[in-house]
Scaffold this motif. Structure first.
Motif, PDB file in Angstrom:
ATOM      1  N   LYS A 120      33.819 -30.958  86.569  1.00 29.91           N
ATOM      2  CA  LYS A 120      33.603 -31.913  85.480  1.00 29.91           C
ATOM      3  C   LYS A 120      33.408 -31.199  84.151  1.00 29.91           C
ATOM      4  O   LYS A 120      33.857 -31.670  83.097  1.00 29.91           O
ATOM      5  CB  LYS A 120      32.406 -32.809  85.796  1.00 29.91           C
ATOM      6  CG  LYS A 120      32.692 -33.804  86.917  1.00 29.91           C
ATOM      7  CD  LYS A 120      31.440 -34.551  87.338  1.00 29.91           C
ATOM      8  CE  LYS A 120      31.755 -35.535  88.447  1.00 29.91           C
ATOM      9  NZ  LYS A 120      30.549 -36.131  89.051  1.00 29.91           N
ATOM     10  N   ALA A 121      32.758 -30.041  84.182  1.00 32.79           N
ATOM     11  CA  ALA A 121      32.584 -29.258  82.952  1.00 32.79           C
ATOM     12  C   ALA A 121      33.929 -28.791  82.422  1.00 32.79           C
ATOM     13  O   ALA A 121      34.162 -28.778  81.199  1.00 32.79           O
ATOM     14  CB  ALA A 121      31.666 -28.070  83.209  1.00 32.79           C
ATOM     15  N   ILE A 122      34.820 -28.400  83.316  1.00 33.70           N
ATOM     16  CA  ILE A 122      36.169 -28.012  82.886  1.00 33.70           C
ATOM     17  C   ILE A 122      36.884 -29.205  82.259  1.00 33.70           C
ATOM     18  O   ILE A 122      37.475 -29.102  81.176  1.00 33.70           O
ATOM     19  CB  ILE A 122      36.971 -27.464  84.084  1.00 33.70           C
ATOM     20  CG1 ILE A 122      36.421 -26.106  84.516  1.00 33.70           C
ATOM     21  CG2 ILE A 122      38.453 -27.349  83.734  1.00 33.70           C
ATOM     22  CD1 ILE A 122      37.014 -25.590  85.814  1.00 33.70           C
ATOM     23  N   PRO A 176      27.488 -34.067  81.773  1.00 29.43           N
ATOM     24  CA  PRO A 176      27.354 -33.709  80.360  1.00 29.43           C
ATOM     25  C   PRO A 176      28.689 -33.868  79.628  1.00 29.43           C
ATOM     26  O   PRO A 176      29.719 -33.363  80.080  1.00 29.43           O
ATOM     27  CB  PRO A 176      26.921 -32.245  80.401  1.00 29.43           C
ATOM     28  CG  PRO A 176      26.254 -32.091  81.718  1.00 29.43           C
ATOM     29  CD  PRO A 176      27.023 -32.971  82.659  1.00 29.43           C
ATOM     30  N   GLY A 177      28.664 -34.619  78.546  1.00 29.95           N
ATOM     31  CA  GLY A 177      29.870 -34.856  77.765  1.00 29.95           C
ATOM     32  C   GLY A 177      30.549 -36.180  78.038  1.00 29.95           C
ATOM     33  O   GLY A 177      31.520 -36.528  77.363  1.00 29.95           O
ATOM     34  N   SER A 220      34.179 -35.281  73.958  1.00 31.39           N
ATOM     35  CA  SER A 220      33.607 -34.013  74.430  1.00 31.39           C
ATOM     36  C   SER A 220      34.417 -32.795  74.013  1.00 31.39           C
ATOM     37  O   SER A 220      33.882 -31.689  73.948  1.00 31.39           O
ATOM     38  CB  SER A 220      33.471 -34.035  75.956  1.00 31.39           C
ATOM     39  OG  SER A 220      34.746 -34.135  76.574  1.00 31.39           O
ATOM     40  N   THR A 221      35.704 -32.958  73.727  1.00 34.59           N
ATOM     41  CA  THR A 221      36.525 -31.804  73.361  1.00 34.59           C
ATOM     42  C   THR A 221      36.406 -31.422  71.897  1.00 34.59           C
ATOM     43  O   THR A 221      36.782 -30.303  71.524  1.00 34.59           O
ATOM     44  CB  THR A 221      38.007 -32.069  73.692  1.00 34.59           C
ATOM     45  OG1 THR A 221      38.376 -33.347  73.187  1.00 34.59           O
ATOM     46  CG2 THR A 221      38.238 -32.031  75.187  1.00 34.59           C
ATOM     47  N   PHE A 222      35.912 -32.320  71.058  1.00 40.55           N
ATOM     48  CA  PHE A 222      35.903 -32.038  69.626  1.00 40.55           C
ATOM     49  C   PHE A 222      34.567 -32.325  68.936  1.00 40.55           C
ATOM     50  O   PHE A 222      34.418 -32.060  67.751  1.00 40.55           O
ATOM     51  CB  PHE A 222      37.012 -32.829  68.922  1.00 40.55           C
ATOM     52  CG  PHE A 222      38.379 -32.541  69.482  1.00 40.55           C
ATOM     53  CD1 PHE A 222      38.972 -31.309  69.275  1.00 40.55           C
ATOM     54  CD2 PHE A 222      39.063 -33.483  70.235  1.00 40.55           C
ATOM     55  CE1 PHE A 222      40.233 -31.020  69.798  1.00 40.55           C
ATOM     56  CE2 PHE A 222      40.314 -33.208  70.760  1.00 40.55           C
ATOM     57  CZ  PHE A 222      40.899 -31.968  70.543  1.00 40.55           C
ATOM     58  N   ILE A 226      27.844 -34.218  71.306  1.00 39.13           N
ATOM     59  CA  ILE A 226      27.759 -35.067  72.498  1.00 39.13           C
ATOM     60  C   ILE A 226      27.063 -34.333  73.647  1.00 39.13           C
ATOM     61  O   ILE A 226      26.567 -34.955  74.581  1.00 39.13           O
ATOM     62  CB  ILE A 226      29.172 -35.541  72.928  1.00 39.13           C
ATOM     63  CG1 ILE A 226      29.051 -36.762  73.843  1.00 39.13           C
ATOM     64  CG2 ILE A 226      29.949 -34.434  73.615  1.00 39.13           C
ATOM     65  CD1 ILE A 226      30.374 -37.429  74.164  1.00 39.13           C
ATOM     66  N   PHE A 227      26.961 -33.003  73.565  1.00 37.33           N
ATOM     67  CA  PHE A 227      26.284 -32.228  74.596  1.00 37.33           C
ATOM     68  C   PHE A 227      24.803 -32.000  74.272  1.00 37.33           C
ATOM     69  O   PHE A 227      24.100 -31.348  75.037  1.00 37.33           O
ATOM     70  CB  PHE A 227      26.975 -30.872  74.779  1.00 37.33           C
ATOM     71  CG  PHE A 227      28.357 -30.980  75.346  1.00 37.33           C
ATOM     72  CD1 PHE A 227      28.547 -31.155  76.703  1.00 37.33           C
ATOM     73  CD2 PHE A 227      29.465 -30.935  74.517  1.00 37.33           C
ATOM     74  CE1 PHE A 227      29.825 -31.266  77.236  1.00 37.33           C
ATOM     75  CE2 PHE A 227      30.749 -31.035  75.040  1.00 37.33           C
ATOM     76  CZ  PHE A 227      30.936 -31.207  76.394  1.00 37.33           C
TER      77      PHE A 227
END
Length: 676
Positions: free
Chosen positions: A281-283, A346-347, A622-624, A628-629
């Motif tokens: 999920k972190a990936i 997370p995210g 979550s990527t940008f 959010i973390f």
């Protein structure tokens, strides 16, 4: 379409007006209140509605032009400075900037907190209240019965009340939002008499199956050398057989089988070695959906193009800009073999978390979408503005038949007043404890007016709030301007008949690739809502509606916010004429190419383009969005919504959550943020 001869004359004399603007200018005034005559009944307006040219022009002057190269920019436009401002002498307990879901809810909550005798003014630049909760109303001639017209309804914006069972569930993890935060939206349903468990059925007979209509995919010639029209996959057809009917190359078909049909391969472990559930999920939270499909599944560009538009509806951008983790959580293909547990991580985004609740149902919808919710609310706030239905006050079922008396919205005798077609250009908070705030707005005729109030609630967009409220600290401005709105277009076409679709045996069209304008096109007939609406006609010689949707964006932009800004740039140069051309082009390449005989002048009664250059609120990605973390208190929308003197901030932007119930909850918080 549906522009009168007078409208055409106005358009010729004023070439800057297009579509609905020319029609509105040509209409004789009807009704009117407080010296501000209305023009047409807003739900029945044709041409470009939603955010019309004057509204967009005003917002651009306040917020600035689209800026895809720096989407977090806090630089605004030159502002609007009316040359003459008339002091009306009006004073209110509260002025609410914005009459959408959040503004209307704030009016209710303000009176709950400060008393039923308080006086509240809502000011909004649109021609109708409700913001994105917008209603399209059509009266279409019925050729089978001379003199008879068929009334049909459709949503022009917000579609439904989504996942009601999740509203008072805690958003756990780093979102850190308690379940109690969502309780006001549930209380609002009780106040309005909306009972989700006893909601009127909206299932109608629809289009009879005997006509054999099918959903079709269109592969355009710009990308596949010629147009290919292929029936969409059904449960009766295997993925192998479906893909064999498409123009994809052998390599792309193999890639798509991996994405769409492989339920056992753990693509992450196959590439990176064994990983735990949380490591996977972190990936996924660190990469986009496209990156996952390309790097882990090994899919090529051609195969990925099949899914390019699949994320438009929820995220407003293509697969190159949306997070892989949320697309997994929302049920998109390509993840089945990963063996992930259905819990938060997370995210995770708010929509994905909302969708993950086991008991999130029900979701309910009216024929005109959330417009009915807001009409019910106005019927409580300004009873004289919403007429009785069948001798009784409207309820959750009969509200679809209620008529709004727009000339009653802004009466001096109202405790709550709604002033439409008025753009707020400046808010000056009170400088001392108990001091009055001053609000200046510009009416549609260009005249500036000034009013005062004990409190102000900014129930408009965050970026606009940042420009309008004098004295906001620089750090708050930066947080309010962090995000951008999702541009959206919902086009509705009233058909005098749908014989051409019946002859072509087509009910919906879904383009593939990037070159075609519309994301989708679907035919609606035979709708029912309880005993108050329908069934609408179900035979091809009678009226029906077409719905075409578009999320303007750029498939080359790597962030959602930059993609939104490219979409806004597109809309600034898209005229009604272009929308009309693209409608006819899509039908010509599908319906007429399949044996139908569709003639626009003969078969189209009217066109409504619900244009939202500034559409739904942006959710953190979550990527940008690194915040959010972290804890919710450090996220930009939370830091931006703190009250300033006697001004508080509402709207779904303040929750980074593009839902009507979010707008309602933020209104409750904003009213309680006001000083006593």
């Amino acid at each position: 379409m549906a522009i009168s001869a007078a409208g055409l004359a106005v358009a010729a004399a004023a070439p800057d007006l297009i579509g609905a603007e020319a029609a509105l200018a040509a209409e004789p005034p009807r009704g009117g209140g407080a010296g501000r005559p209305s023009t047409v009944y807003p739900p029945a307006a044709t041409g470009i509605t939603g955010q019309t040219d004057p509204v967009v022009s005003h917002v651009v002057r306040i917020d600035g032009m689209p800026n895809p190269r720096d989407p977090h920019s806090s630089a605004g436009g030159p502002g609007i400075h009316p040359g003459r401002v008339r002091d009306t002498g009006e004073e209110y307990d509260a002025i609410i900037v914005g009459a959408g879901a959040s503004g209307l809810a704030a009016a209710k909550y303000y009176r709950d907190r400060f008393g039923e005798d308080t006086r509240v003014l809502l000011v909004d630049p649109l021609a109708d209240f409700g913001g994105h909760g917008h209603r399209n109303e059509f009266d279409i001639p019925d050729a089978t019965t001379p003199g008879r017209r068929v009334r049909m309804l459709r949503t022009g914006g917000a579609v439904n009340l989504d996942s009601i069972g999740s509203w008072n569930q805690p958003a756990n993890g780093l979102l850190d939002i308690p379940g109690s935060y969502g309780q006001p939206a549930l209380d609002m349903l009780d106040y309005l008499g909306i009972t989700p468990d006893a909601f009127p059925s909206s299932r109608g007979p629809g289009i009879p199956s005997s006509y054999g209509l099918r959903s079709m995919l269109l592969f355009p010639k710009k990308e596949w050398k010629r147009d290919h029209l292929v029936p969409a996959k059904t449960a009766a057809v295997s993925w192998e057989d479906f893909l064999a009917s498409t123009p994809y190359s052998a390599r792309a078909r193999a890639d798509l089988l991996h994405i769409l049909a492989d339920t056992t391969t753990d693509w992450i472990s196959r590439k990176d070695g064994p990983k735990t559930d949380q490591e996977k999920k972190a990936i996924l939270a660190s990469i986009t959906y496209k990156e996952y499909l390309r790097h882990y599944v090994g899919a090529g560009e051609e195969a990925i193009s099949y899914l390019q538009r699949s994320s438009h509806g929820l995220f407003g951008a293509g697969v190159q800009a949306v997070q892989a983790a949320d697309t997994w959580a929302l049920g998109n293909p390509g993840f089945d073999g990963l063996g992930l547990t259905n819990d938060i991580f997370p995210g995770i985004g708010r929509t994905a978390q909302q969708d993950s609740y086991e008991n999130s149902d029900p979701t309910i919808a009216w024929p005109d979408g959330n417009s009915s919710v807001l009409r019910l609310l106005v019927s409580r706030l300004i009873p004289n503005a919403i007429c009785d239905v069948d001798g009784a006050r409207p309820d959750q079922e009969t509200i679809v038949k209620a008529v709004v008396a727009y000339d009653q919205l802004d009466r001096r005798t109202n405790h709550v007043r709604i002033r439409l077609n008025s753009t707020v250009v400046r808010v000056e908070p009170g400088r001392t404890r108990g001091g009055k705030a001053t609000v200046t707005y510009v009416r549609r005729d260009g005249v500036g007016e000034r009013v005062r109030a004990r409190h102000v609630v900014m129930a408009c967009w965050n970026r606009v709030t940042a420009r309008l409220v004098d004295g906001l600290p620089r750090h708050q401005v930066e947080n309010l301007t962090y995000a951008r709105k999702v541009p959206l277009v919902y086009c509705r076409v009233a058909l005098r008949n749908w014989q051409a679709f019946a002859d072509a045996k087509i009910s919906s069209i879904s383009p593939r690739g990037d070159s075609l304008f519309w994301d989708s096109c679907s035919l609606q007939a035979g709708q029912v809502f309880g005993s108050a609406y329908g069934p609408t006609p179900t035979t091809p010689d009678r009226p029906a509606l077409l719905s075409l949707n578009k999320v303007p964006n750029d498939p080359r932009e790597l962030t959602q916010l930059a993609s939104y800004e490219r979409g806004r740039q597109q809309l600034l140069t898209t005229s009604l004429r272009t929308f009309e051309h693209e409608i006819v082009d899509l039908i010509d390449r599908t319906v007429n190419a399949s044996g139908g005989d569709f003639e626009p002048e003969r078969d189209i009664e009217s066109i409504v383009v619900n244009r939202w250059n500034y559409g739904y609120a942006y959710e953190l990605c979550s990527t940008f969005d690194p915040s959010i973390f972290g804890p919710a208190a450090q996220q930009p929308h939370v830091k931006g919504r703190v009250p300033y003197r006697n001004v508080s901030i509402a709207n779904s932007d303040s929750g980074a959550f593009a839902y009507t119930h979010s707008a309602i909850n933020e209104a409750f918080r904003a009213v309680n943020d006001l000083p006593a």
